[in-house]
Design an enzyme around this catalytic site. Structure first.
Site, PDB file in Angstrom:
ATOM      1  N   ASP A  94       0.852  -1.191   0.000  1.00  0.00           N
ATOM      2  CA  ASP A  94       0.000   0.000   0.000  1.00  0.00           C
ATOM      3  C   ASP A  94       0.895   1.252   0.000  1.00  0.00           C
ATOM      4  OD1 ASP A  94      -2.406   1.388   0.186  1.00  0.00           O
ATOM      5  OD2 ASP A  94      -2.426   1.340   2.381  1.00  0.00           O
ATOM      6  N   GLY A 234      -8.837   5.883   1.039  1.00  0.00           N
ATOM      7  CA  GLY A 234      -9.484   6.772   2.001  1.00  0.00           C
ATOM      8  C   GLY A 234     -10.976   6.534   2.098  1.00  0.00           C
TER       9      GLY A 234
HETATM   10  P1  13P Z   1      -8.917   5.078   5.352  1.00  0.00           P
HETATM   11  O1  13P Z   1      -8.001   5.904   6.185  1.00  0.00           O
HETATM   12  O2  13P Z   1     -10.122   5.862   4.946  1.00  0.00           O
HETATM   13  O3  13P Z   1      -9.289   3.788   6.003  1.00  0.00           O
HETATM   14  O4  13P Z   1      -8.137   4.714   3.991  1.00  0.00           O
HETATM   15  C1  13P Z   1      -7.199   3.664   3.983  1.00  0.00           C
HETATM   16  C2  13P Z   1      -6.396   3.649   2.736  1.00  0.00           C
HETATM   17  O5  13P Z   1      -6.668   4.305   1.751  1.00  0.00           O
HETATM   18  C3  13P Z   1      -5.212   2.765   2.727  1.00  0.00           C
HETATM   19  O6  13P Z   1      -4.461   2.923   1.568  1.00  0.00           O
HETATM   20  O1  G3H Z   2      -3.285   4.933   3.523  1.00  0.00           O
HETATM   21  C1  G3H Z   2      -2.625   4.657   4.510  1.00  0.00           C
HETATM   22  C2  G3H Z   2      -2.972   3.469   5.322  1.00  0.00           C
HETATM   23  O2  G3H Z   2      -4.048   3.739   6.180  1.00  0.00           O
HETATM   24  C3  G3H Z   2      -1.766   2.960   6.038  1.00  0.00           C
HETATM   25  O3  G3H Z   2      -1.439   3.794   7.093  1.00  0.00           O
HETATM   26  O4  G3H Z   2       0.957   4.329   6.741  1.00  0.00           O
HETATM   27  O5  G3H Z   2      -0.102   4.484   9.017  1.00  0.00           O
HETATM   28  O6  G3H Z   2       0.350   2.253   7.968  1.00  0.00           O
HETATM   29  P1  G3H Z   2       0.051   3.721   7.756  1.00  0.00           P
HETATM   30 ZN    ZN Z   3      -4.483   4.900   0.790  1.00  0.00          ZN
END
Ligand code: 13P
Ligand code: G3H
Ligand code: ZN
Length: 335
Positions: A94, A234
């Site tokens: 991610d 998000g």
């Molecule tokens: P949220 O913060 O809305 O859960 O989004 C998570 C996200 O986009 C991880 O890449």
């Molecule tokens: O988009 C971000 C994810 O919620 C991951 O969050 O970078 O704090 O692990 P993090």
């Molecule tokens: Zn994200």
């Protein structure tokens, strides 16, 4: 670490997952994990709802949990899932912020990576995304890139200002990079405070209602790249029940606002094939833990508070798969 292919770990890439999601008009859930209880909850809930799942690991999670341990956890998660049923499971990076990080994940068994060059100028974003595609595709690893910038602040993802994806850019970007999916910016943002209260309206129950996502931009994008898998980051709803529980049991979250579920349902029926959820899981676990501590101040066995947190996360994920993303019941649950 020795190079390993995701196939030998029993993982799937996102190709077939997205094709099926697009045709059947639902979205594949992508849940972040950093520890064993989150991983157990995601797998248990997705097998129980017969939903495909993308296990997401951020750069921060990789630092927190250790990259070697994570790889074995994912392998363990596949074996754990197989004991209960058969669902496709992808392991996804991610918000990868460099070619080196994406390569390291691919080499250690990830089946999908995101390269997030959204904060770079257009040409630089294309060059970086293309470089990752050129490494990933010969290994059958899927690549997600991002165009447009989301607002919001996460530990590793911080943008002072958002700007929506320009539909005029998507054809050229997807064509020149060869990516498999595209994260877009249409009004979602990371974290639990997605909107300023002054930008929201109050409904009859006193709940803050945010402005609608820009479905017009999404439709314009769909027209320009028909059938191309779109990703929504998000996308937590910042479930009011958990915010209330956290506040009831000694926390303080004021004016936390997320994306209403009906808007996510609408998105899931469109070309949006992947919906990212992290903050809602954090809120659910925190609410459950706070409740245990408030009711049993003498409790100090981690299993007694992490267990209820895991149980709450299972309920949340089942709800999302069944009622929001529509991913439940898409695969035969039993082996
Ligand atoms: P949220 O913060 O809305 O859960 O989004 C998570 C996200 O986009 C991880 O890449
Ligand atoms: O988009 C971000 C994810 O919620 C991951 O969050 O970078 O704090 O692990 P993090
Ligand atoms: Zn994200």
């Amino acid at each position: 670490m020795k190079t390993v292919s995701y196939r030998s770990l029993g993982l799937s890439n996102t190709g077939e997952m997205f094709q099926k999601a697009f045709t059947e008009k639902y979205a594949v859930p992508a849940y972040n994990f950093n520890n064993m209880e989150q991983l157990q909850a995601i797998i248990a809930a997705c097998v129980q709802t017969a939903s495909p799942v993308i296990l997401q690991v951020s750069g921060g999670a990789r630092k927190y949990a250790d990259q070697t341990l994570l790889r074995y956890m994912a392998q363990g998660a596949v074996a754990f899932a197989r004991r209960m049923g058969t669902i496709p499971i992808a392991l996804h990076l991610d918000h990868g912020d460099s070619f080196e990080l994406a390569k390291s994940c691919i080499d250690s068994g990830f089946s999908s990576v995101m390269i997030d060059g959204s904060h770079f100028p257009f040409e630089d974003n294309i060059a970086l995304s293309k470089r990752v595609v050129e490494y990933a595709h010969p290994r059958n690893v899927s690549v997600e890139a991002e165009l447009g910038v989301l607002a919001g602040i996460e530990d590793e993802v911080s943008h002072a200002q958002s700007h929506y994806t320009n539909p005029e850019d998507v054809e050229e970007f997807s064509g020149r990079t060869g990516v498999d999916s595209l994260a877009i910016s249409i009004g979602t943002s990371h974290g639990a405070f997605k909107f300023k209260p002054q930008d929201c309206t109050l409904n009859a129950d006193g709940v803050l209602v945010p402005p609608s996502l820009r479905f017009d931009i999404l439709e314009e994008i769909e027209k320009r790249i028909p059938g191309f898998p779109i990703v929504l980051h998000g996308a937590s709803s910042v479930v009011p029940k958990y915010v209330a529980m956290i506040n009831q049991y000694g926390g303080r979250l004021e004016a936390a606002v997320g994306i209403p579920e009906e808007q996510l349902r609408r998105a899931a029926e469109s070309a949006v094939c992947k919906i990212n959820i992290d903050s809602d899981g954090r809120l659910a676990m925190t609410a459950a833990i706070r409740k245990v501590f408030a009711e049993n101040p003498g409790e100090f066995d981690p299993r007694k508070y992490l267990g209820p947190a895991r149980a709450e996360l299972i309920e949340l994920i089942k709800h999302k798969n069944i009622n929001v993303l529509g991913s439940a019941g898409r695969y035969p649950a039993l082996p």
